[in-house]
Design a protein around this motif. Structure first.
Motif: not given
Length: 354
Positions: A173-181
């Motif tokens: 799978p193609f993985v999009i990430i958000y990293v943060g508060r």
């Protein structure tokens, strides 16, 4: 040349900065707060916040006397104010450089007027310099608040670069990430809704949301039944590194974001970024660099289109991934920071010691 640096807290960025630059150049540095989001790091020296005000002010005076240049992380701290006043009261102008990742914003809320007034005073003195994190809005923060252009220097906002050996390519799978508060200005609901508008129930693409904060429980509860959305919670060190190694692109939808060091980390891992036009790092790390796509979070569908464009074009993705890695490892790194730092400090020293 004796340089003294005052830093707010031993965060990931500042720890790397002191290790990679300050120690190697014999810069004497002090941290204010012990509290930090930087995990698994022990600090065994005295913090400024743990001194009473007499000891702190004695230290500031001692450092002022022996310094050729003082670097201040921000300008609304007592170390900056005391050093500034010593220059005025003792008629000896020691240069003071304000390091800041704050961006210039035209609109000012009522509560920000005091800061605007103080900037208008501090920034006009010829012994005060600006070390801006980026080359556009961060430079404007100083110049549009009264500082002359010749006193503003680029001091690039640098983070620790990931150096994975494998090249990234579109895969399932193609993985999009958000990293943060999980806070309001990050606009996480926009990320989720735009993602679902084009990829709901698509097993070939996953959105992972990494972090914690006031909105975490609410969003996790609302979207927990979505099969291709994963809330990981807060991750540190090896677990976070694994997320960057195994994911394909980063999305950041903030309004606004002063810089966004997570962008540095993603690009260094070979991940293209989908970046809100209100994120400060866009000018130095994405615009004209072919490392990602800029979108407007205020326009419905703009992020969804950016996601589709990147996911649907393997050649574009490969080019952006390669450019991202090369930019961070070959240019926007601590060697570049040191080059900028040495140029700035030498010019400032020569200007004040003619």
């Amino acid at each position: 040349m004796k340089i003294i640096a005052y830093l707010n807290e031993p965060a990931k960025y500042t720890v790397a900065l002191t290790e990679e630059v300050y120690k190697k150049l014999d810069v004497e540095y002090y941290y204010d707060l012990r509290n930090t989001q930087h995990n698994n790091k022990n600090f065994d020296f005295q913090f400024l916040s743990e001194m009473n005000f007499i000891r702190r002010w004695q230290l500031y005076y001692k450092n002022w006397r022996k310094s050729d240049l003082i670097i201040s992380n921000g300008y609304l701290f007592d170390w900056f104010v005391i050093s500034f006043l010593l220059n005025i009261l003792l008629f000896k102008w020691k240069p003071i450089a304000i390091e800041s990742d704050t961006i210039y914003q035209k609109s000012v809320e009522f509560r920000q007027y005091l800061g605007k007034i103080l900037k208008g005073i501090f920034f006009r003195f010829p012994f005060v310099y600006g070390f801006g994190a980026g080359s556009v809005l961060h430079r404007d923060f100083f110049t549009k608040n009264g500082m002359t252009k010749d006193r503003v220097y680029l001091m690039p906002w640098i983070s620790i670069n990931y150096n994975f050996s494998e090249n990234k390519a579109i895969s399932n799978p193609f993985v999009i990430i958000y990293v943060g508060r999980f806070v309001g200005f990050k606009n996480i609901p926009i990320i989720i809704d735009e993602f679902l508008s084009v990829f709901e129930n698509d097993d070939d693409i996953i959105l992972k949301l990494v972090g914690d904060g006031p909105l975490f429980h609410e969003l996790n509860t609302k979207y927990k039944d979505k099969l291709n959305i994963i809330f990981t919670g807060k991750l540190f060190d090896n677990e976070l590194e694994e997320i960057f190694r195994t994911s394909h692109c980063l999305v950041l939808s903030s309004i606004p974001e002063m810089w966004g060091l997570v962008v540095n980390e993603a690009l260094s891992a070979g991940m293209p970024v989908l970046l809100s036009k209100f994120v400060g790092s866009r000018y130095d790390l994405v615009d004209g660099k072919d490392t990602g796509i800029i979108f407007d979070p205020l326009i419905k569908g703009d992020l969804a289109r950016a996601m589709q464009n990147l996911y649907g074009n393997s050649e574009l993705y490969a080019a952006y991934s390669k450019n991202a890695r090369n930019l961070m490892h070959d240019h926007w790194n601590f060697s570049f920071y040191r080059q900028c730092f040495e140029t700035a400090t030498n010019e400032i020293f020569n200007r004040h010691n003619k």
